[in-house]
Design an enzyme around this catalytic site. Structure first.
Site, PDB file in Angstrom:
ATOM      1  N   ASP A  53      -8.599   7.489 -13.861  1.00 16.10           N
ATOM      2  CA  ASP A  53      -8.318   6.125 -13.404  1.00 16.10           C
ATOM      3  C   ASP A  53      -7.644   6.139 -12.039  1.00 16.10           C
ATOM      4  O   ASP A  53      -6.609   6.782 -11.846  1.00 16.10           O
ATOM      5  CB  ASP A  53      -7.408   5.410 -14.406  1.00 16.10           C
ATOM      6  CG  ASP A  53      -7.100   3.990 -13.967  1.00 16.10           C
ATOM      7  OD1 ASP A  53      -8.005   3.140 -14.055  1.00 16.10           O
ATOM      8  OD2 ASP A  53      -5.953   3.742 -13.534  1.00 16.10           O
ATOM      9  N   TYR A  58      -4.062   2.819  -4.222  1.00 16.55           N
ATOM     10  CA  TYR A  58      -3.261   4.025  -4.430  1.00 16.55           C
ATOM     11  C   TYR A  58      -3.432   4.946  -3.215  1.00 16.55           C
ATOM     12  O   TYR A  58      -4.396   5.704  -3.116  1.00 16.55           O
ATOM     13  CB  TYR A  58      -3.679   4.759  -5.700  1.00 16.55           C
ATOM     14  CG  TYR A  58      -3.568   3.959  -6.970  1.00 16.55           C
ATOM     15  CD1 TYR A  58      -2.784   2.804  -7.058  1.00 16.55           C
ATOM     16  CD2 TYR A  58      -4.265   4.348  -8.113  1.00 16.55           C
ATOM     17  CE1 TYR A  58      -2.701   2.072  -8.223  1.00 16.55           C
ATOM     18  CE2 TYR A  58      -4.181   3.627  -9.295  1.00 16.55           C
ATOM     19  CZ  TYR A  58      -3.404   2.482  -9.340  1.00 16.55           C
ATOM     20  OH  TYR A  58      -3.331   1.767 -10.506  1.00 16.55           O
TER      21      TYR A  58
END
Length: 332
Positions: A53, A58
């Site tokens: 994931d 990010y």
């Protein structure tokens, strides 16, 4: 490793998911080493973990890039979960936060979803995404109609660019609105021994509709490793800074609670991380636990969580202690 069917999606994967947020580095996850991150992903695959994931936000693409490099040549062995809807390439959308020089906005319009997907495919080095999430729901003033958002996801699934649809950080009414216009196979929410509010409504919703509950922040940003002491401090700007259990007034109580679980770890001959994973898995067959990692020993420890099976009485005893903690900090 244990495996599970993912609701009505037709997918099957490992009962724990590799959480790739730490691979993004930046101020949220300082001192990340890309070579070690890639070794960690390789080790996870070797251990039987098949679900990974990540999200564009990010590391502003870096986590996806590193994960893409790591699974190159092994793409057929893994399911990739990534997201859309946190947008920083232009000023369209509702302001969400500023970090590392990026102004991030919520935007789940058809235009941005399609743009983000193409960027993610390129960074990940693939031509399809197994599980595609909206990272957050729309929020006024840029309030994209749910019909447009879900309709776009359904189009992408029909085109073969995504295989399953997920919704992250949403309420049950918002999930119900999504279902009016399409499908939801996965719901991603924070869930841990110490944070259990989703049990009131979201977990029952997932059970009723056979939606996989993708639980994140399951060790409370490291608190539930059992390695944190009351004198611990984290760097300024660290991802833990906005977490409720890391607030100075709550933190000592949280450490005491974790220490109170050491007898359970001794009984099952497991680590605190394994105990935390086992407790979550015991709550529902719909729960899949995301375990963040950026170093080989971390994912090796997390993988063992599938081997621990708690007795029903101990599951309830851990809950009782957690409820005692809630009572102690209810006014803090």
């Amino acid at each position: 490793m244990k495996y599970m069917k993912f609701g009505n999606s037709g997918l099957t994967g490992s009962a724990i998911t590799f959480g790739a947020m730490p691979l993004g580095g930046g101020s949220w996850w300082s001192n990340s080493d890309d070579k070690e991150s890639i070794r960690t992903v390789h080790r996870a695959i070797d251990l039987g973990i098949t679900v990974f994931d990540t999200a564009p936000v990010y590391g502003y693409g870096h986590s996806e890039e590193i994960l893409g490099q790591a699974v190159k040549g092994r793409r057929d062995q893994v399911l990739i979960s990534t997201k859309c809807g946190l947008w920083w390439d232009d000023d369209e959308g509702t302001y969400h936060f500023t970090n590392d020089g990026h102004v991030v906005r919520r935007n789940v319009s058809r235009r941005v979803i399609r743009l983000e997907l193409e960027k993610s495919l390129k960074r990940l080095g693939t031509d399809y995404i197994d599980i595609y999430y909206t990272h957050n729901p729309a929020k006024p003033p840029f309030d994209t109609p749910v019909e447009e958002t879900v309709g776009t996801l359904m189009e992408l699934k029909k085109e073969g660019k995504i295989r399953a649809i997920g919704a992250s950080n949403m309420t049950v009414p918002q999930m119900e609105e999504y279902l009016k216009y399409g499908e939801i196979d996965f719901a991603q929410k924070k869930y841990s021994i110490m944070t259990r509010d989703i049990e009131k409504d979201m977990l029952p919703f997932c059970q009723e509709h056979d939606v996989v509950l993708h639980a994140y922040a399951t060790i409370e940003r490291g608190l539930l490793t059992g390695k944190i002491t009351k004198d611990y401090t984290y760097p300024e700007g660290d991802a833990r800074g906005d977490q409720p259990w890391w607030r100075p007034e709550r933190f000592p109580y949280a450490v005491d609670f974790v220490d109170s679980l050491r007898d359970m770890c001794e009984k099952y001959q497991c680590s605190m991380v394994n105990l935390s994973t086992a407790w979550l898995r015991a709550q529902s067959p719909n729960v899949n636990v995301i375990c963040g990692a950026r170093r080989v020993p971390q994912i090796e420890e997390s993988a063992l969580g599938c081997e621990v099976e708690l007795m029903p009485g101990d599951v309830q005893e851990i809950r009782r202690r957690a409820e005692e903690l809630d009572e102690k900090i209810k006014d803090l």
